[in-house]
Scaffold this active site. Structure first.
Site, PDB file in Angstrom:
ATOM      1  N   GLU A  55      10.135  -4.233  -2.435  1.00 15.59           N
ATOM      2  CA  GLU A  55      11.367  -5.006  -2.279  1.00 15.59           C
ATOM      3  C   GLU A  55      12.605  -4.127  -2.451  1.00 15.59           C
ATOM      4  O   GLU A  55      13.573  -4.222  -1.700  1.00 15.59           O
ATOM      5  CB  GLU A  55      11.406  -6.158  -3.299  1.00 15.59           C
ATOM      6  CG  GLU A  55      10.253  -7.137  -3.170  1.00 15.59           C
ATOM      7  CD  GLU A  55       9.036  -6.756  -4.003  1.00 15.59           C
ATOM      8  OE1 GLU A  55       8.190  -7.624  -4.246  1.00 15.59           O
ATOM      9  OE2 GLU A  55       8.930  -5.567  -4.410  1.00 15.59           O
ATOM     10  N   CYS A  80       8.157  -8.558  -8.960  1.00 16.29           N
ATOM     11  CA  CYS A  80       7.902  -8.453 -10.404  1.00 16.29           C
ATOM     12  C   CYS A  80       9.135  -8.848 -11.215  1.00 16.29           C
ATOM     13  O   CYS A  80      10.274  -8.729 -10.762  1.00 16.29           O
ATOM     14  CB  CYS A  80       7.451  -7.045 -10.764  1.00 16.29           C
ATOM     15  SG  CYS A  80       8.743  -5.789 -10.614  1.00 16.29           S
ATOM     16  N   ALA A 159     -26.179   3.181   3.891  1.00 17.65           N
ATOM     17  CA  ALA A 159     -26.621   3.548   5.237  1.00 17.65           C
ATOM     18  C   ALA A 159     -28.143   3.420   5.224  1.00 17.65           C
ATOM     19  O   ALA A 159     -28.814   4.056   4.406  1.00 17.65           O
ATOM     20  CB  ALA A 159     -26.208   4.973   5.581  1.00 17.65           C
ATOM     21  N   ARG A 189     -13.448   5.603   1.685  1.00 17.82           N
ATOM     22  CA  ARG A 189     -13.262   6.396   0.467  1.00 17.82           C
ATOM     23  C   ARG A 189     -11.779   6.647   0.193  1.00 17.82           C
ATOM     24  O   ARG A 189     -11.336   6.628  -0.960  1.00 17.82           O
ATOM     25  CB  ARG A 189     -13.978   7.743   0.605  1.00 17.82           C
ATOM     26  CG  ARG A 189     -15.494   7.667   0.541  1.00 17.82           C
ATOM     27  CD  ARG A 189     -16.096   9.053   0.733  1.00 17.82           C
ATOM     28  NE  ARG A 189     -17.548   9.049   0.587  1.00 17.82           N
ATOM     29  CZ  ARG A 189     -18.302  10.138   0.692  1.00 17.82           C
ATOM     30  NH1 ARG A 189     -17.734  11.306   0.984  1.00 17.82           N
ATOM     31  NH2 ARG A 189     -19.610  10.060   0.547  1.00 17.82           N
ATOM     32  N   ARG A 212     -12.585  12.857   3.574  1.00 13.20           N
ATOM     33  CA  ARG A 212     -12.225  13.939   4.478  1.00 13.20           C
ATOM     34  C   ARG A 212     -11.919  13.411   5.880  1.00 13.20           C
ATOM     35  O   ARG A 212     -12.390  12.344   6.272  1.00 13.20           O
ATOM     36  CB  ARG A 212     -13.370  14.959   4.590  1.00 13.20           C
ATOM     37  CG  ARG A 212     -13.812  15.552   3.273  1.00 13.20           C
ATOM     38  CD  ARG A 212     -14.865  16.635   3.445  1.00 13.20           C
ATOM     39  NE  ARG A 212     -16.099  16.153   4.031  1.00 13.20           N
ATOM     40  CZ  ARG A 212     -17.091  15.583   3.350  1.00 13.20           C
ATOM     41  NH1 ARG A 212     -16.980  15.419   2.040  1.00 13.20           N
ATOM     42  NH2 ARG A 212     -18.189  15.180   3.959  1.00 13.20           N
TER      43      ARG A 212
END
Length: 370
Positions: A55, A80, A159, A189, A212
């Site tokens: 903001e 905030c 995986a 990541r 990476r």
């Protein structure tokens, strides 16, 4: 992301917020847009930690400050109202002359939680809540969970072969997924605070655990975390290089000499309580929360992910299925150790999304615990 029930200005704020992941950590990534007479006059997003919030950056971007009088501020998260590394955002909003504030969602942080909007309303500003709330909640999912559960949001990444194996019986796993899938993982990541693995994954795969692009490292790296209850990880492992900081979580069962060697290499080693002679994973999650870690990506192995699920600590799962069959009962399961007797005890997945990644199939879902 769907585009229902969101204004074009809040869409832009969401797009801006995305650019602040993960540099804003441990603050939430927020985007803000200021309009006057249906024209954008200012934009901002959360700076790096300790810098200005979205903001304030949006207000600063408006060169002619008189344009702010009577303007409308769109912000993905409630401004905030407390002093931290920076002054309260609400003060700058009120002083600027902005007339209307439209927010995506109320901030779940106990230091804010509606107090910012209340103060703005008391100052005479018009408040609207809910523009693009579904999209904002999705973008801030990890932050919301962290602030409400007081635990890190944990995503499990796997995986696997089409028959659910992450390695052969000999431990060979490189590579199951294709290059494009692995590139997506590096993007994942990049956006989290920490990467988590078990000792067996480090010993068998010797990963670098870095984010990476090609062979180059992103400037900001996630914290590398490995759980090793007894001190089995070799000091020569890649996770102890200088590419990023590493935190080893262990117990009193590990040798003191091993722990000292880790610290001598410039990394951290923390002793936590045991549970069944292993690191107490719930205490581990609480410890990481107290460190200010919001989002963790756990990348194996199957036993660690299974144990985390037993403790109901994994919130999301992302599986990259490769079009291969390993077909060996002794091969490594992608998730192990749940020991269920009945199908109705199985964990359910919801909010499923599918993506074809070359020949791999990526499935992302949230986990429903009984």
């Amino acid at each position: 992301m769907g585009q229902k029930n969101i204004s074009k200005y809040m869409q832009e704020a969401v797009r801006l917020a995305e650019k602040s992941i993960p540099s804003a950590h441990p603050n939430p990534a927020v985007g803000a847009v200021i309009t006057k007479n249906n024209k954008v006059i200012g934009k901002g997003r959360t700076s790096h930690y300790g810098g200005a919030h979205a903001e304030l950056n949006a207000i600063k971007s408006v060169k002619q400050k008189k344009l702010l009088v009577g303007a409308t501020l769109y912000t993905t998260l409630e401004p905030c109202s407390h002093t931290g590394k920076t002054p309260p955002c609400i003060d700058a909003i009120i002083q600027s002359g902005i007339r209307k504030v439209i927010v995506g969602i109320i901030d779940p942080d106990k230091n804010v939680s509606g107090t910012g909007l209340k103060a703005l309303k008391q100052a005479g500003l018009i408040i609207k809540i809910g523009d693009g709330s579904v999209i904002v909640k999705s973008q801030l999912r990890a932050y919301i969970y962290n602030r409400t559960a007081q635990l890190p949001f944990i995503t499990a990444k796997l995986a696997a072969s089409i028959d659910g194996k992450i390695a052969t019986s000999s431990g060979d796993s490189q590579w199951i997924s294709n290059n494009k899938s692995r590139s997506i993982v590096h993007q994942m990541r990049k956006k989290v605070d920490a990467l988590l693995v078990g000792s067996e994954t480090v010993i068998k795969d010797n990963p670098h655990l870095t984010a990476r692009y090609g062979k180059k490292l992103y400037k900001k790296q996630p914290l590398r975390i490995a759980i090793d209850s007894s001190g089995k990880i070799p000091i020569s492992s890649n996770i102890f290089n200088k590419d990023s900081k590493t935190l080893i979580i262990t117990t009193t069962s590990s040798p003191e000499k091993w722990r000292s060697a880790i610290k001598n290499k410039g990394h951290e080693c923390i002793i936590l309580p045991k549970k069944s002679n292993k690191v107490d994973l719930y205490k581990c999650a609480e410890f990481l929360h107290n460190l200010g870690i919001i989002h963790v990506l756990v990348e194996g192995g199957g036993k660690l992910i299974g144990e985390l699920m037993k403790h109901e600590l994994v919130s999301m799962i992302n599986i990259f299925y490769a079009p291969i069959i390993i077909g060996d009962k002794n091969a490594v399961n992608m998730i192990d150790g749940l020991k269920l007797n009945h199908i109705n005890e199985a964990l359910e997945l919801s909010e499923l999304s599918y993506q074809l990644v070359d020949k791999d199939i990526s499935i992302t879902a949230t986990i429903k615990y009984h």
